[in-house]
Design a protein around this motif. Structure first.
Motif, PDB file in Angstrom:
ATOM      1  N   LEU A 256      -2.857  -7.855   7.549  1.00  0.00           N
ATOM      2  CA  LEU A 256      -3.725  -8.668   6.699  1.00  0.00           C
ATOM      3  C   LEU A 256      -2.903  -9.511   5.728  1.00  0.00           C
ATOM      4  N   GLN A 257      -3.312 -10.753   5.558  1.00  0.00           N
ATOM      5  CA  GLN A 257      -2.661 -11.631   4.601  1.00  0.00           C
ATOM      6  C   GLN A 257      -3.261 -11.422   3.214  1.00  0.00           C
ATOM      7  N   GLY A 258      -2.535 -11.791   2.207  1.00  0.00           N
ATOM      8  CA  GLY A 258      -3.034 -11.684   0.845  1.00  0.00           C
ATOM      9  C   GLY A 258      -2.335 -10.602   0.055  1.00  0.00           C
ATOM     10  N   ALA A 259      -2.604 -10.605  -1.253  1.00  0.00           N
ATOM     11  CA  ALA A 259      -1.970  -9.648  -2.158  1.00  0.00           C
ATOM     12  C   ALA A 259      -2.632  -8.281  -2.047  1.00  0.00           C
ATOM     13  N   LYS A 260      -1.825  -7.251  -2.168  1.00  0.00           N
ATOM     14  CA  LYS A 260      -2.320  -5.872  -2.093  1.00  0.00           C
ATOM     15  C   LYS A 260      -2.769  -5.410  -3.470  1.00  0.00           C
ATOM     16  N   MET A 261      -3.922  -4.779  -3.526  1.00  0.00           N
ATOM     17  CA  MET A 261      -4.445  -4.208  -4.769  1.00  0.00           C
ATOM     18  C   MET A 261      -4.657  -2.717  -4.578  1.00  0.00           C
ATOM     19  N   THR A 262      -4.291  -1.925  -5.574  1.00  0.00           N
ATOM     20  CA  THR A 262      -4.410  -0.467  -5.496  1.00  0.00           C
ATOM     21  C   THR A 262      -5.407   0.023  -6.529  1.00  0.00           C
ATOM     22  N   PHE A 263      -6.382   0.789  -6.072  1.00  0.00           N
ATOM     23  CA  PHE A 263      -7.399   1.370  -6.952  1.00  0.00           C
ATOM     24  C   PHE A 263      -7.241   2.883  -6.936  1.00  0.00           C
TER      25      PHE A 263
ATOM     26  N   ILE B  97      -4.053   3.835  12.306  1.00  0.00           N
ATOM     27  CA  ILE B  97      -4.548   2.525  12.759  1.00  0.00           C
ATOM     28  C   ILE B  97      -4.852   1.631  11.566  1.00  0.00           C
ATOM     29  N   ASN B  98      -5.461   2.203  10.530  1.00  0.00           N
ATOM     30  CA  ASN B  98      -5.775   1.423   9.335  1.00  0.00           C
ATOM     31  C   ASN B  98      -4.502   0.908   8.655  1.00  0.00           C
ATOM     32  N   LYS B  99      -3.467   1.729   8.590  1.00  0.00           N
ATOM     33  CA  LYS B  99      -2.211   1.300   7.984  1.00  0.00           C
ATOM     34  C   LYS B  99      -1.599   0.144   8.779  1.00  0.00           C
TER      35      LYS B  99
ATOM     36  N   LYS C  49      -5.340   6.991  -3.966  1.00  0.00           N
ATOM     37  CA  LYS C  49      -4.906   5.594  -4.055  1.00  0.00           C
ATOM     38  C   LYS C  49      -5.522   4.810  -2.905  1.00  0.00           C
ATOM     39  N   LEU C  50      -6.478   3.958  -3.210  1.00  0.00           N
ATOM     40  CA  LEU C  50      -7.151   3.144  -2.207  1.00  0.00           C
ATOM     41  C   LEU C  50      -6.560   1.739  -2.258  1.00  0.00           C
ATOM     42  N   LYS C  51      -5.885   1.366  -1.175  1.00  0.00           N
ATOM     43  CA  LYS C  51      -5.227   0.059  -1.119  1.00  0.00           C
ATOM     44  C   LYS C  51      -6.110  -0.921  -0.365  1.00  0.00           C
ATOM     45  N   LEU C  52      -6.395  -2.052  -0.963  1.00  0.00           N
ATOM     46  CA  LEU C  52      -7.275  -3.055  -0.379  1.00  0.00           C
ATOM     47  C   LEU C  52      -6.652  -4.449  -0.519  1.00  0.00           C
ATOM     48  N   LYS C  53      -7.093  -5.344   0.367  1.00  0.00           N
ATOM     49  CA  LYS C  53      -6.730  -6.752   0.270  1.00  0.00           C
ATOM     50  C   LYS C  53      -7.997  -7.586   0.326  1.00  0.00           C
ATOM     51  N   LEU C  54      -7.951  -8.746  -0.260  1.00  0.00           N
ATOM     52  CA  LEU C  54      -9.112  -9.625  -0.286  1.00  0.00           C
ATOM     53  C   LEU C  54      -9.513 -10.004   1.136  1.00  0.00           C
TER      54      LEU C  54
END
Length: 336
Positions: free
Chosen positions: A280-287, A272-274, A324-329
C-alpha cells in the motif's frame, strides 16, 4: 406474501453459496415489514448470527439436550414464550440437517399443544398449523451421535423422520459464491468446472486416498488446474493471482470489493495482511489500544500489580485488533 393457513413443512435445499441465507433474510425483511412475527433460528450459533434476530433452535424452543423419541420442548402454557409462538406466523430454521430428527418431532408435539390452546383443530395439524421453513445441505454436517456408527447417524437425520413425508422440497442449484458467468453473460468454463468439482467432493464422488500408515481413505487430490503454482513464496503467488496489478489499482474501490483471500488460520491471515500492507502507498499511522483490567472482574485490590499494562499490551486475541494497529489511508478494513 401469503402464508399457508394450514401450515406446512418446507425444506430449502442447496449447496453452500447458492443463496439460502440471502433468501431467508429477504423473507424475514418482507414479513417483518408487514408487522408480522417470524421466528428465525439455526442449529448452530454461528449460523444464527447471519439471521436478523436469530437464535439457536435449542435456545428459542427450549429443546432438551438429551433427546429421545418421546421428548418435548420445555415451553409451558401461558408463558411469554408460548404467547410469542401463538402470535408468530412463520418459523425459519437454518442448518436443519445437523440437528437430530427427535428435535423436530419434539417441536411438532410442543407446537400442537401450544397452538391447540387457541384452536383445538391445531392439535391435529402438522406443527400445530405453523408454517416451518427448514434449510440446509445434507452434504455438510450430519447430526452428532455420540459413538454412533454410520447407520445410527443416518437414522438420526430429519429425512428419516415421519415428518419428512409431509415436507415440500425446494432446491437452489446455482452457486453465487463463485459466479460462473462473465460480464458479457457467457459461462466461464474454469469456474464452472470448479463449482462442479466442489459439489462432487461434497457428494463423495471424488475418490479418496490413504496416506502411509493410515487405514481409512480421508485425503483427496486437488486437480492441478485449481492450484496456484509459482516460483515465488506461497503468499506472493496467491496475492499476485487474486490481486493482479495491485500497485496501480489499490485506490479502485470496485477492484478491492470484488476480491478476497480466505484462510482458516489467524497467523496466515496476519502474514497476508502484512504482505499487502507493505504494497500500500501512503504514510503509515499507528494506533495504540488502551488496556486495563476491568475493575468488576476481580476482588483483588492489587490487580494492577498482577497484570501490568505491558503484559496486557502483548495479548493478542482472535477477532480483536492488536495493541498496535497499523493503518494507511485508503486501506480496506472489515468491521466484525
Amino acid at each position: 406474501m401469503q402464508l399457508p393457513k394450514k401450515g406446512g413443512l418446507f425444506f430449502l435445499y442447496g449447496p453452500g453459496g447458492t443463496g439460502k441465507t440471502f433468501l431467508y433474510n429477504t423473507v424475514l425483511a418482507k414479513l417483518r415489514s408487514e408487522r408480522l412475527i417470524v421466528l428465525a433460528v439455526a442449529s448452530s450459533g454461528i449460523a444464527s448470527l447471519l439471521l436478523p434476530g436469530g437464535q439457536t433452535a435449542h435456545s428459542r424452543f427450549v429443546i432438551p439436550l438429551e433427546l429421545m423419541e418421546n421428548s418435548t420442548c420445555g415451553i409451558k402454557q401461558k408463558t411469554h414464550l408460548a404467547a410469542l409462538i401463538q402470535e408468530a406466523r412463520l418459523i425459519i430454521w437454518d442448518e436443519a440437517p445437523m440437528t437430530q430428527r427427535f428435535a423436530f418431532e419434539a417441536l411438532d408435539k410442543t407446537l400442537r399443544d401450544i397452538l391447540g390452546a387457541k384452536d383445538d383443530a391445531n392439535r391435529l395439524k402438522l406443527f400445530g398449523g405453523m408454517p416451518i421453513l427448514l434449510g440446509g445441505d445434507f452434504r455438510q454436517i450430519f447430526p452428532v451421535v455420540t459413538k454412533g456408527k454410520r447407520q445410527e447417524v443416518v437414522h438420526a437425520c430429519i429425512n428419516r423422520s415421519d415428518l419428512w413425508q409431509h415436507c415440500e422440497l425446494h432446491a437452489l442449484s446455482r452457486i453465487m459464491r463463485v459466479n460462473e458467468y462473465t460480464a458479457d453473460g457467457h459461462v466461464d468454463a474454469r469456474k464452472h468446472e470448479f463449482n462442479k468439482w466442489v459439489l462432487n467432493v461434497g457428494e463423495g464422488k471424488v475418490p479418496a486416498l490413504c496416506k502411509d500408515g493410515e487405514d481409512e481413505p480421508t485425503w483427496i487430490k486437488i486437480p492441478d488446474e485449481f492450484i496456484i503454482k509459482s516460483e515465488k513464496t506461497p503468499i506472493e503467488a496467491i496475492v499476485d493471482t487474486i490481486f493482479p496489478d495491485f500497485i496501480n489499482k489499490q485506490e479502485d474501490d470496485d477492484y478491492l470489493r470484488e476480491r478476497a483471500i480466505l484462510t482458516t488460520r489467524n497467523d496466515d491471515a496476519d502474514e497476508i495482511n502484512k504482505h499487502m500492507f507493505k504494497k500500500l502507498q501512503g504514510a503509515k499511522m499507528t494506533f495504540k489500544s488502551s488496556d486495563e483490567i476491568c475493575k468488576g472482574s476481580t476482588d483483588n485490590i492489587n490487580q494492577h500489580y498482577s497484570y501490568p499494562v505491558e503484559f496486557l499490551n502483548k495479548l493478542n486475541f482472535p477477532g480483536v485488533p492488536p495493541h498496535k494497529l497499523k493503518l494507511k489511508l485508503g486501506q480496506p478494513i472489515m468491521l466484525l
